[in-house]
Design an enzyme around this catalytic site. Structure first.
Site, PDB file in Angstrom:
ATOM      1  N   GLU A   1      20.461 -48.930   8.393  1.00 42.49           N
ATOM      2  CA  GLU A   1      21.137 -48.530   7.155  1.00 42.49           C
ATOM      3  C   GLU A   1      22.596 -48.329   7.555  1.00 42.49           C
ATOM      4  O   GLU A   1      22.945 -47.331   8.174  1.00 42.49           O
ATOM      5  CB  GLU A   1      20.474 -47.261   6.626  1.00 42.49           C
ATOM      6  CG  GLU A   1      20.669 -47.071   5.146  1.00 42.49           C
ATOM      7  CD  GLU A   1      21.834 -46.165   4.876  1.00 42.49           C
ATOM      8  OE1 GLU A   1      22.944 -46.715   4.681  1.00 42.49           O
ATOM      9  OE2 GLU A   1      21.652 -44.948   4.879  1.00 42.49           O
TER      10      GLU A   1
ATOM     11  N   LYS B   1      17.290 -38.445  17.359  1.00 43.97           N
ATOM     12  CA  LYS B   1      18.592 -38.130  17.954  1.00 43.97           C
ATOM     13  C   LYS B   1      19.580 -37.917  16.813  1.00 43.97           C
ATOM     14  O   LYS B   1      20.100 -38.872  16.250  1.00 43.97           O
ATOM     15  CB  LYS B   1      19.079 -39.250  18.884  1.00 43.97           C
ATOM     16  CG  LYS B   1      20.249 -38.763  19.738  1.00 43.97           C
ATOM     17  CD  LYS B   1      21.274 -39.816  20.040  1.00 43.97           C
ATOM     18  CE  LYS B   1      22.185 -40.179  18.914  1.00 43.97           C
ATOM     19  NZ  LYS B   1      23.105 -39.146  18.411  1.00 43.97           N
TER      20      LYS B   1
ATOM     21  N   GLU C   1      35.739 -49.026   4.576  1.00 49.60           N
ATOM     22  CA  GLU C   1      34.992 -47.920   3.985  1.00 49.60           C
ATOM     23  C   GLU C   1      35.846 -46.657   4.145  1.00 49.60           C
ATOM     24  O   GLU C   1      36.268 -46.331   5.263  1.00 49.60           O
ATOM     25  CB  GLU C   1      33.664 -47.788   4.738  1.00 49.60           C
ATOM     26  CG  GLU C   1      32.692 -46.851   4.093  1.00 49.60           C
ATOM     27  CD  GLU C   1      31.318 -46.892   4.767  1.00 49.60           C
ATOM     28  OE1 GLU C   1      31.226 -47.284   5.939  1.00 49.60           O
ATOM     29  OE2 GLU C   1      30.350 -46.511   4.102  1.00 49.60           O
TER      30      GLU C   1
ATOM     31  N   CYS D   1      27.762 -43.453   2.605  1.00 51.31           N
ATOM     32  CA  CYS D   1      27.868 -44.915   2.608  1.00 51.31           C
ATOM     33  C   CYS D   1      27.608 -45.510   1.226  1.00 51.31           C
ATOM     34  O   CYS D   1      27.840 -46.695   1.027  1.00 51.31           O
ATOM     35  CB  CYS D   1      26.971 -45.528   3.675  1.00 51.31           C
ATOM     36  SG  CYS D   1      25.336 -44.906   3.592  1.00 51.31           S
TER      37      CYS D   1
END
Ligand code: SIN
Length: 486
Positions: A259, A183, A390, A293
């Site tokens: 992750e 997906k 982040e 990331c």
């Protein structure tokens, strides 16, 4: 200027059981080019039933795929590697169009992605040769240890590396003998659909790889995870969503690989080679416009070198070319969408309002597309939100530090532990600091550490498990012990 290939419209459907299908409702989702803000393609929007049909297809062929000789699986992966390389231009165009990634980087992503198929083709051939047969200590019976595939796997990938994140999951899953439902993010489905076609042409049997694109991720994922035939979920995305998926996975005690988010520190000591540090920081911050990331989220520079480092870093940012992703000279393309750009801008405005200095950038670029300039922030106050969040954009937050112990404390002062970077010419210090940082990965004097041959993943709330490297295959395997009395 690179030009895109004509879009193959058959590939704008779902890929289930080896066939291109419309979704049950016939609805479609637009694919927006972030450089223009306009739709340039439409893809079928999968319903929950379509998702379950994809799972059915994966389950139907799980046993036959697991029984396919490892050498045959390895050869298919090797052909996939070659085909991705041969179609580099086509893949790079789609990545540039649907993600806004600059041309040079889009091509690098294609090579990086192909590398996962090569790496896991090499491991696939050895799978059955690595079992063990021993005697239990009383010599009463034999202990046979072998590996078997986990089973049908749900793979969920983000928009920031549309090809690489799928490759990093599909290649080891197929190598291990697992069937898959992929997906991809709804913003960047076309690259995954082309990958499905490439895999099919390389010889992947119908049902082994299925691709469903949906505007209703939450329900479709929940339905697939609730089904006990799903044995594995591998997710790359935010920590927030990862926590929700972990809770869902717990219901069926499902094998998980997560992750998740990062908040990478990049540390520059006084004794660093400044040019090496500048290059590393530039790469770790600006790769993919900071939308990664593993991007350097907090740049810590020791006081003795800070003024020179910051001045030279700003000089580099001022010289970089922002613009059309298809222009080979572009270094910074648009951000993925307006929401992402607003989030990045609000972090900058919050910091500046609270007293931070912004010597370059900091203003939304007006006009078509979701462009945001390369930005530097210094003197960032303790209560600025950017210290903890982040950024996922081209904003370099620069902090200073005095001592090694002080910077280690600051680097570890976050719930995340994905990537980290250390710049120093003192080898003992480099190893000491790398060891003291609680993160899954550390780059010493380099700003790019992603490699198919290396285990990628984080500690703390950055995730569970590793992708790539030797560990990457193990994520799709169970250890089977058989006691044999002769
Ligand atoms: C990511 O940002 O999720 C992955 C980046 C990489 O593989 O280098």
């Amino acid at each position: 200027m690179s030009s895109g290939p004509t879009l193959d419209l058959s590939r704008s459907k779902l890929f289930i059981g080896g066939e291109w299908r419309h979704g049950r409702t016939g609805q479609t989702l637009p694919v927006i080019n972030p450089a223009t803000g306009e739709a340039f393609a439409y893809v079928a929007d999968a319903t929950v039933e379509d998702g379950l049909a994809a799972l059915d297809a994966a389950c139907t062929v799980q046993n036959s795929w697991a029984a396919t000789p490892a050498r045959v699986r390895a050869d298919i992966l090797a052909r996939t590697y070659q085909s991705i390389i041969d179609r580099r231009h086509e893949f790079a165009c789609l990545i540039a169009d649907e993600m806004g990634k600059p041309w040079a980087e889009a091509q690098t992503e294609v090579d990086y992605s192909a590398g996962f198929f090569r790496w896991f083709a090499e491991s696939a051939g050895r799978i059955h040769a690595e079992g063990q047969l021993g005697l239990e200590p009383g010599s009463k019976y034999h202990i046979a240890v072998s590996k078997r595939p986990v089973g049908p796997s749900l793979l969920i990938t983000p928009w920031n590396f549309p090809l690489a994140m799928g490759a990093r999951k599909i290649a080891p899953a197929l190598a291990a003998g697992c069937t898959t439902v992929l997906k991809p993010a709804a913003q960047t489905p076309l690259t995954s659909l082309l990958l499905a076609q490439v895999l099919q042409e390389a010889g992947v049997p119908a049902g082994v790889i299925n691709v469903v694109v949906t505007g209703n991720s939450r329900d479709l994922i929940a339905a697939i995870m609730k089904d006990q035939r799903t044995r594995k979920i591998s997710f790359t995305g935010s920590t927030k969503v990862g926590k929700r998926l972990l809770a869902q996975a717990a219901q069926n005690v499902m094998n998980t690989s997560m992750e998740l988010g990062g908040n990478a520190p990049l540390i520059v000591f006084d004794d660093a080679d400044i040019e090496v540090a500048l290059e590393g920081a530039f790469l770790a911050k600006l790769r993919n416009g900071g939308q990664s990331c593993v991007a350097a989220n907090r740049i810590y520079v020791q006081t003795g070198i800070e003024a020179e480092f910051t001045a030279k870093f700003i000089e580099r940012l001022a010289a970089l070319r922002v613009g059309d992703p298809h222009d080979p000279n572009t270094v910074l393309g648009p951000l993925i969408d307006d929401k992402q750009r607003s989030t990045v801008h609000s972090l900058v405005t919050d910091a500046v309002t609270k007293g931070a200095t912004c010597p370059i950038g900091g203003q939304i670029i007006e006009g078509a597309g979701y462009y945001y300039p390369a930005t530097v922030l210094t003197d960032i106050p303790a209560d600025a939100i950017i210290r903890k969040k982040e950024i996922f954009g081209p904003v370099a937050a620069i902090y200073t530090f005095n001592t090694e112990l002080d910077v280690i404390d600051q680097a570890n002062g976050t719930p995340y532990g994905l990537a980290s970077y250390v710049f120093t010419q003192n080898l003992a210090r480099a190893l000491r600091v790398a060891n003291a940082i609680d993160a899954g990965m550390t780059g010493i004097n380099c700003g790019l550490i992603s490699n198919p041959a290396a285990p990628f993943g984080g500690t703390k709330q950055s995730g569970l498990g590793r992708e790539g490297g030797t560990e990457g295959l193990g994520a799709y395997q169970e250890t089977k012990y058989t006691g044999i009395q002769l």
